[in-house]
Design a protein around this motif. Sequence first.
Motif, short mmCIF file in Angstrom:
data_model
loop_
_atom_site.label_atom_id
_atom_site.label_comp_id
_atom_site.label_asym_id
_atom_site.label_seq_id
_atom_site.Cartn_x
_atom_site.Cartn_y
_atom_site.Cartn_z
N ASN A 243 0.85 -1.19 0.00
CA ASN A 243 0.00 0.00 0.00
C ASN A 243 0.89 1.23 0.00
OD1 ASN A 243 -1.60 2.33 1.21
ND2 ASN A 243 -3.20 0.79 1.05
N TRP B 272 -3.46 0.24 -3.27
CA TRP B 272 -3.02 -1.14 -3.13
C TRP B 272 -2.53 -1.68 -4.48
CZ3 TRP B 272 -2.39 -3.41 1.43
CH2 TRP B 272 -3.18 -3.03 2.52
N GLY C 88 -7.84 -2.41 -3.97
CA GLY C 88 -7.68 -3.55 -3.07
C GLY C 88 -8.41 -4.78 -3.57
#
Length: 635
Positions: A441, A446, A557
Amino acid sequence: MTFAVSKHSPERLDTDRTPKVDFRKRDQQRRLQLRTRKDKRREGPTEPIVLSSEEEEEEDDDDDDDVEEGAANMSQSIAEGAANMSQSKSSGTAELPGLSSDGEHVPVKGAGPACLQLDFSSLHIGLTEVKANGKMMVTEKGLVIPVKVSAEEDGDVTIVASQLRGYGVWDGGMASGGALLGQWEGPSPSVLFLWVTDAQANLLQRELSAMMTLTTPSTTTLPCCCLLLVMKEQLKELQTALLASMLDLEEYRKGRSSSSSCCSSPVNWADGLMLVHSCPPPLDQHLLSLLGHADISGSGYGSGSGSGLAKKSLRNTRSSLDSPDLQKLPNRLIQYPPPPSKGSITVTKEDLACLDAGEFLNDVIIDFYLKFLLLEAVDQIKTERSHVFSSFFYRQLSRRRVAGEDSAPSVPNCHTRHQRVKTWTRHVDIFTKDFLFVPVNQEAHWFLVVVCFPGLEDVQFEEFHRPAGKLSSALKSHQLPECTQQGCGLTTVLKRPCILVMDSLKMSNHENVCRLIREYLQVEWKVRRGTNRIFTADNMRSSSCRVPQQDNSSDCGVYLLQYAQSFLQNPVVNFELPCRLDLWFPRQLVRQKRKEIRHLILKLHNSQRSTWSLGLTGSCLDWCRPVDEGLESFH
């Protein structure tokens, strides 16, 4: 990108390039006028004066005058420095005054202010865009940005050091979905974010208005505290370090110390968006559209009152927690894997709210699902060949030294970094694994790094036979990449040690991440094997894979998790770089991923609650199976 660390270039002051209206010629007159006005303000009675509203406005104008005087003095200082440099050149001096050959600042008697020169492409101030007319210069007194507003008109935009409240160096890939780099070809450049005071913003607005009125009288500019400088290329590490060093000088620290904001420099992507969002309309939506974050429904970036990205995201999470369905649940939902297994991850009700549409996945959800994939979504052979690091691994590896850490010059940084995480692999030899998964991150974004064959020292060719496997219904009609296990038609494949980067925003430069991982592997090899092995960019190549890209601002993510799942279930087998994985999975799988993970957590919660109520602690494998065909393993 070419860059120079030097005194102010005399070419910038060459009279051959002087525009029709020479703004520098006004500086001396403007300083005299300002001093006269300030002297007049000092005259008068010493008793307290009660200001009317009109007089308060005049007082605000006085602050702007101080900034104007600072800008004028800065221009004079730079001009004097350029003259000194010109004399130095004429006398045959090879080394630049104020800077040594290796770029370190050194005091030189009589030398003007040193400066850092950087190539840039365009400057965006509020609703206004102007093109570059030379290199921007960062000096100890402030920033000088040469711009061209038309074919006939150019000038300098100046920012006084004490009026710079913060700055950030962003990867242009973060703004790949916006208008800022919509027509950009090639790797995304760096974007320099500048946050200035209101007084400086007003001065910039007047400077630009004066230049534009001569060519486009109808053009209006609005003062804006957030500036975007598009560089010509991605800044190198040395350039970024030199820029940070210059912007940490005393005059710049004055501007940051006077700021009441919690945003610290360098300003990261998320905090920068929050500052942009706080700009008054229509500046906020215009700048957000440039960065690819305007009017995104449910993403936490929407328009309206400028409460900021972080506050709005938090408000969305709280409203989700207040929903009737979640109110019925306990705060702690599951431990995975359940006791008595070690290394369990606790998932709470707040973590579950991150799975709502438009929310950013947090580290708990990332770590939980990666562990679930490794333990239960693939066969035992692939589990034994792989190792998944926690999301905290790279965070610990990459952070700066803190008080108490060994700072002796004899201890290299790579050993200090390894010391922080050396116990994380005490029960596993990572060099016996084929694949190491490292979630990263950076700047609230991400992406996934996969280290392939870390124990392999040379490139190898080996025979390949595609295994007969059962494809999920979502992939049966999907053309799989030729470099993957299920899509490869070759009889011989290439196997090599390498680092694969999978990023859903086409971030253009991950070399620093890969370098830190190579350094970690080098020290770990010494600790584990007792011999020296050098990991370099040649024998452990890094490559950014061509992977499916996200189409919004919040699913980075989710894509990381899908990359990991696809790699575990249909891994790369032919390592001809770069790996072309554009057709690895259909986008529909990603769109269902939040719902899938949410359903999995609630299913585990119900199972663990039933198990605990019976006083049992059996393995999760006895009662939890993949929740849909997207989790079927390939054999």
